[in-house]
Enzyme design. Structure first.
Site, PDB file in Angstrom:
ATOM      1  N   PRO A  33       0.793  -1.234   0.000  1.00  0.00           N
ATOM      2  CA  PRO A  33       0.000   0.000   0.000  1.00  0.00           C
ATOM      3  C   PRO A  33       0.829   1.289   0.000  1.00  0.00           C
ATOM      4  CG  PRO A  33       0.147  -0.873   2.222  1.00  0.00           C
ATOM      5  CD  PRO A  33       0.886  -1.849   1.333  1.00  0.00           C
ATOM      6  N   GLU A  34       2.140   1.191  -0.230  1.00  0.00           N
ATOM      7  CA  GLU A  34       3.013   2.351  -0.116  1.00  0.00           C
ATOM      8  C   GLU A  34       2.554   3.543  -0.965  1.00  0.00           C
ATOM      9  OE1 GLU A  34       5.955  -1.121   0.591  1.00  0.00           O
ATOM     10  OE2 GLU A  34       4.040  -0.768  -0.407  1.00  0.00           O
ATOM     11  N   VAL A  35       2.037   3.273  -2.173  1.00  0.00           N
ATOM     12  CA  VAL A  35       1.671   4.376  -3.074  1.00  0.00           C
ATOM     13  C   VAL A  35       0.576   5.257  -2.484  1.00  0.00           C
ATOM     14  CG1 VAL A  35       2.389   3.227  -5.202  1.00  0.00           C
ATOM     15  CG2 VAL A  35       0.084   2.842  -4.319  1.00  0.00           C
ATOM     16  N   LYS A  36      -0.181   4.726  -1.539  1.00  0.00           N
ATOM     17  CA  LYS A  36      -1.270   5.498  -0.946  1.00  0.00           C
ATOM     18  C   LYS A  36      -0.755   6.658  -0.105  1.00  0.00           C
ATOM     19  CE  LYS A  36      -4.525   1.621  -0.808  1.00  0.00           C
ATOM     20  NZ  LYS A  36      -5.370   0.745   0.038  1.00  0.00           N
ATOM     21  N   ILE A  37       0.504   6.589   0.348  1.00  0.00           N
ATOM     22  CA  ILE A  37       1.090   7.690   1.119  1.00  0.00           C
ATOM     23  C   ILE A  37       2.260   8.332   0.368  1.00  0.00           C
ATOM     24  CG2 ILE A  37       0.367   6.737   3.333  1.00  0.00           C
ATOM     25  CD1 ILE A  37       3.307   5.862   3.770  1.00  0.00           C
TER      26      ILE A  37
END
Length: 269
Positions: free
Chosen positions: A150-154
């Protein structure tokens, strides 16, 4: 199953590391447990350092045939914790380089070890935690496990784990996982090629232990040579990979395990 602990003295930050990493041995199997259940076993510099020390200890123990990395509590590993993220946001370029390289060293160590390293995943394995699982040689998942990047979400990039992911699954699947940030089930992860085996939740520990003990029946020298060769030929031209295979083939033929194995096979015939 009762596990017999061997003494372990981490090289640095002894008190903190010995709390965040549990190291236990049962016969030929080393069990390395991420022990921050209240933080969903989130990664920080102390845990990463302790994990590297534990893996080095397992690699140096000639009696061991396999190492298992697992998480205490409900989850395997949720990635970096809030304190680590705050540290990243305030760090200088050189500090961020050092921090990133520490995680890189962990991923390299797993591949360079002579024994197989298994990830036993219950619950969530997310972000760096998913990278840690996929960095292991084999991933065993409970049916309730969840995987994701989920890194792209932040606004973050799963940069180092991408090198592992791209070697585990297809380009299209990898792109989808790292740009959409969605969680997937253990069954889907197995279909993607991210997971080797999915075991029932109720018998997970027994199934993982039985799987790990299977390596006791294999030649330790052959497994070590096979692991080293498999990763060494990654990216090699076909002819170069074959040439490297010739060298390893000869080494294997001269090994004591192979000599005894051939003699035993011929005797049966």
């Amino acid at each position: 199953m009762l596990l017999c602990s061997r003494s372990w003295r981490p090289h640095n930050r002894m008190t903190d590391e010995s709390k965040t990493i549990l190291y236990q041995v049962d016969g030929p199997v080393a069990r390395i447990t991420l022990n921050r259940p209240e933080k969903r076993n989130a990664l920080n510099d102390v845990l990463v350092a302790g994990l590297k020390n534990a893996l080095n200890q397992a690699n140096d123990d000639d009696a061991l045939r396999v190492a298992i990395i697992t998480g205490a509590g409900a989850d395997f590993c949720s990635g970096a914790d809030l304190a680590a993220l705050q540290k990243i946001s305030a760090a200088s370029v050189s500090e961020n380089v050092d921090d990133a390289r520490s995680l890189m060293e962990l991923f390299l160590l797993i591949r360079q070890m002579r024994i197989p390293v298994l990830a036993a995943v219950r619950g969530r394995a997310l972000a760096g935690g998913c990278g840690l699982a996929s960095a292991c040689d084999i991933v065993l998942a409970s049916a309730n496990a969840r995987f994701g990047y989920p890194e792209v979400k932040i606004g973050f990039v799963p940069a180092m784990v991408m090198a592992i992911l791209r070697r585990n699954i297809s380009e299209k699947r990898a792109f989808e996982l790292i740009t959409r940030g969605a969680e997937i089930s253990a069954v889907d992860a197995k279909q993607f090629g991210l997971v080797n085996q999915v075991f029932d939740d109720r018998n997970f520990e027994a199934d993982v232990n039985a799987y790990a003990r299977g390596f006791e029946q294999m030649s330790s020298s052959a497994v070590a040579l096979t692991k080293a060769l498999l990763y060494q030929i990654d990216g090699m031209a076909f002819a170069d990979a074959l040439e490297t295979g010739v060298d390893v083939n000869v080494i294997a033929r001269m090994a004591e395990d192979c000599q005894k194995g051939i003699a035993g096979f011929l005797k049966k015939k």
